[in-house]
Write a protein that holds these residues in place. Sequence first.
Motif, PDB file in Angstrom:
ATOM      1  N   THR A 258      25.825  15.395 -50.156  1.00 11.88           N
ATOM      2  CA  THR A 258      26.525  14.825 -49.007  1.00 11.88           C
ATOM      3  C   THR A 258      27.949  14.459 -49.387  1.00 11.88           C
ATOM      4  O   THR A 258      28.285  14.321 -50.569  1.00 11.88           O
ATOM      5  N   SER A 259      28.780  14.301 -48.375  1.00 16.06           N
ATOM      6  CA  SER A 259      30.177  13.936 -48.634  1.00 16.06           C
ATOM      7  C   SER A 259      30.271  12.541 -49.233  1.00 16.06           C
ATOM      8  O   SER A 259      31.182  12.240 -49.998  1.00 16.06           O
ATOM      9  N   SER A 261      27.987  11.101 -51.253  1.00 21.90           N
ATOM     10  CA  SER A 261      27.453  11.003 -52.611  1.00 21.90           C
ATOM     11  C   SER A 261      28.289  11.753 -53.630  1.00 21.90           C
ATOM     12  O   SER A 261      28.499  11.284 -54.740  1.00 21.90           O
ATOM     13  N   GLY A 262      28.712  12.959 -53.282  1.00 20.01           N
ATOM     14  CA  GLY A 262      29.429  13.786 -54.233  1.00 20.01           C
ATOM     15  C   GLY A 262      28.558  14.314 -55.350  1.00 20.01           C
ATOM     16  O   GLY A 262      29.044  14.776 -56.369  1.00 20.01           O
ATOM     17  N   ASN A 263      27.237  14.200 -55.198  1.00 17.40           N
ATOM     18  CA  ASN A 263      26.308  14.791 -56.155  1.00 17.40           C
ATOM     19  C   ASN A 263      24.984  15.057 -55.453  1.00 17.40           C
ATOM     20  O   ASN A 263      24.815  14.747 -54.285  1.00 17.40           O
ATOM     21  N   TRP A 264      24.058  15.639 -56.201  1.00 21.25           N
ATOM     22  CA  TRP A 264      22.762  15.976 -55.615  1.00 21.25           C
ATOM     23  C   TRP A 264      21.898  14.734 -55.502  1.00 21.25           C
ATOM     24  O   TRP A 264      21.693  14.017 -56.473  1.00 21.25           O
ATOM     25  N   GLN A 265      21.394  14.468 -54.316  1.00 20.21           N
ATOM     26  CA  GLN A 265      20.562  13.297 -54.078  1.00 20.21           C
ATOM     27  C   GLN A 265      19.142  13.518 -54.605  1.00 20.21           C
ATOM     28  O   GLN A 265      18.628  14.630 -54.591  1.00 20.21           O
ATOM     29  N   ASP A 266      18.512  12.427 -55.030  1.00 20.85           N
ATOM     30  CA  ASP A 266      17.105  12.414 -55.435  1.00 20.85           C
ATOM     31  C   ASP A 266      16.839  13.239 -56.685  1.00 20.85           C
ATOM     32  O   ASP A 266      15.716  13.640 -56.942  1.00 20.85           O
ATOM     33  N   THR A 267      17.877  13.563 -57.421  1.00 20.51           N
ATOM     34  CA  THR A 267      17.682  14.326 -58.656  1.00 20.51           C
ATOM     35  C   THR A 267      18.664  13.829 -59.705  1.00 20.51           C
ATOM     36  O   THR A 267      19.581  13.057 -59.419  1.00 20.51           O
ATOM     37  N   GLY A 268      18.504  14.293 -60.917  1.00 22.26           N
ATOM     38  CA  GLY A 268      19.445  13.971 -61.965  1.00 22.26           C
ATOM     39  C   GLY A 268      20.466  15.072 -62.188  1.00 22.26           C
ATOM     40  O   GLY A 268      21.276  14.990 -63.094  1.00 22.26           O
ATOM     41  N   ASN A 285      30.279  18.464 -43.450  1.00 23.20           N
ATOM     42  CA  ASN A 285      31.441  17.717 -43.950  1.00 23.20           C
ATOM     43  C   ASN A 285      31.418  17.497 -45.458  1.00 23.20           C
ATOM     44  O   ASN A 285      32.317  16.849 -45.999  1.00 23.20           O
ATOM     45  N   ALA A 286      30.398  18.022 -46.145  1.00 22.51           N
ATOM     46  CA  ALA A 286      30.344  17.894 -47.599  1.00 22.51           C
ATOM     47  C   ALA A 286      30.856  19.174 -48.239  1.00 22.51           C
ATOM     48  O   ALA A 286      30.788  20.255 -47.657  1.00 22.51           O
ATOM     49  N   GLY A 287      31.383  19.054 -49.452  1.00 18.98           N
ATOM     50  CA  GLY A 287      31.899  20.216 -50.161  1.00 18.98           C
ATOM     51  C   GLY A 287      31.428  20.237 -51.593  1.00 18.98           C
ATOM     52  O   GLY A 287      31.254  19.188 -52.223  1.00 18.98           O
ATOM     53  N   ILE A 288      31.193  21.433 -52.124  1.00 13.07           N
ATOM     54  CA  ILE A 288      30.726  21.577 -53.498  1.00 13.07           C
ATOM     55  C   ILE A 288      31.382  22.798 -54.121  1.00 13.07           C
ATOM     56  O   ILE A 288      31.652  23.797 -53.438  1.00 13.07           O
ATOM     57  N   THR A 289      31.639  22.715 -55.421  1.00 15.73           N
ATOM     58  CA  THR A 289      32.212  23.833 -56.168  1.00 15.73           C
ATOM     59  C   THR A 289      31.197  24.306 -57.205  1.00 15.73           C
ATOM     60  O   THR A 289      30.649  23.491 -57.963  1.00 15.73           O
ATOM     61  N   ILE A 290      30.934  25.596 -57.233  1.00 11.32           N
ATOM     62  CA  ILE A 290      30.065  26.197 -58.244  1.00 11.32           C
ATOM     63  C   ILE A 290      30.973  26.822 -59.299  1.00 11.32           C
ATOM     64  O   ILE A 290      31.682  27.792 -59.033  1.00 11.32           O
TER      65      ILE A 290
END
Length: 599
Positions: A258-259, A261-268, A285-290
């Motif tokens: 999510t925008s 959090s900026g990271n993956w929820q419920d995981t490490g 509205n969230a963004g991620i870079t691979i």
Amino acid sequence: MRLWRLALSFICIVLLASAVAPAGGEEVIISEVPAYNWTHGCSPTAGMMVMAYWDTYGYSALISGSNIWSSNQSTIRDAIASPEHVADYALYDGVNDGGYSSPYTDKSELGGAHTDNCLADFMQTSFSSEGLTYGATWADRIGSGVQAYASWRGYSFTAGGSYYSMPAWSDFTREILMGRPVKLGVDTDGDGKTDHSVTAIGYRDTNGYWEYACRDTWSTSSTPRWERFRAVSDTYSWGVGGWNSFRPAGTNRDTMWTSASGNWQDTGWSNGVPNPLAYACITDNAGITISANAKAGYVMNRGTMSIQRGTFTVGTLASAGSITQSGGSVNVSGTVAVGVNGIYTISGGALEVAAELDVSGEFNLASSAAQVVVKDKLAFETGSTFTAVLGATIHMTGSAFKNESTNSDNLGGLGNLTMIFEGGSEDVDPFEAAGLDMGAVMEGLDSNFALGTLQLGGTAAGRIQLVDDFDNQADGSGVGEAVYVNNLIMNAGATIDTNGLNLYYLNGGGPKQFFYGDVDLNGDVDWLDYTTLRGNYGMTVGATWADGDLDGDGDVDWLDHTTLRGNYTESCGGVVPEPVTLVLMAAAAPILLRRKQKS
């Protein structure tokens, strides 16, 4: 007690949405879920809207053809409740027992019914053997019915939820955020019992209380119905009494980006997409870079993805948002599904799709350096858009070409595209003829789904068969359709089965029609073609179309001669002689010439 299990009424709604969790009262909705009218049962109608959503996002065989009601209503109705279902169960003997106190006995008890072939069959809707009257479905048959229907169509889904109690708000909104449809059981008449199945497509709390949005099966309008999210009661209507969730099988763990959090929820996990079995959703509205190696079972992108480096391995990549790929390698073992609101732009790196590249939204080939390989099917759906720079290439390694667009300008990128078919000698790939057949004229290559270059054969042989499975002309006139290309390249092993349709090309000159036997591709089958074939007659290996190998088997033999002879243009010399005759004529030609000179 029975009514607690029963979904009787004439509404069906499935809830789907995805966006960030409402902060301070936010509305979340998934507009892509199509609206269908009630068809012999609310539960199969609601369930089919769920299936239609997944049909767009990686499971395109759930519905034959388009999943848009206005353009494919008959097929969709049959998928919900087939004519056989209506005749054997729903209205057996022409009887509508909807108001009866007990069901009218049908073939579910009498025997002799058809094999299940629609969602209503798999849900056992209207089966008198189950104590059901017209249009009714037991709540505990809905989830298993959807699973059975999906399996019949070749896919595997997992069902969850509760038959007789409403979901917690957090569970319900999470399904929406994850981009997964939910079937709700609701009480439309306020008697405290569920009487209807619905397809919810969103949620909000902007009015100071929780609400769900749904398609109510009474309208095909894109505008959803909004109702309070609360338990069933005899003091108000439209309360929620049960629910079913659905997800692609094999994705045993959820995570969302999510925008906020900026990271993956419920995981490490923190780098890239997390896990080869994960169902991963990038919310609105969230963004991620691979930028490193990453894996996932199913990725639902509703935000923004930037793929820059590394190898991204995924089972299914679905996008209702924006994906930009500037580098790296994206290896998809299933389907890349670009939804109606989705955009995929590739300017670098490689995209390899083992199943379908299915475009309902926008696909852009922004660089000739980008590598795209499709192994099963390239599909442009109704309303899709395609752009490509000059020299852009798609490698079709056993892939069919499906085109259900009615707007050639929206697929203008085809004019710059090189499409290379190289599926091998055992593979014949269907190629949709979409252009209006105007004959061999220049107008046929203008805004008429014309392709830049059609190349048959690359790393392996290329073979296609022209098909006309869809009426691409916007007026729906059903007039003849054809394939137009600027350049036609026939490499080793190349064959084209025109299948009663026409193909036209330029190859640097004026427009020409493709004919079997036209060895030099100049638009006719004449003495020059036969001379070439005759000169190479007897080649046993390495022959190409230009040598006279017209059936793509690598030699020039009697079969090739027969093909040319059957298509020889009468105005160019009449009947083609037998090979032996031509050899004798060729040997006698110098003598005849000398005699003519002496006279």
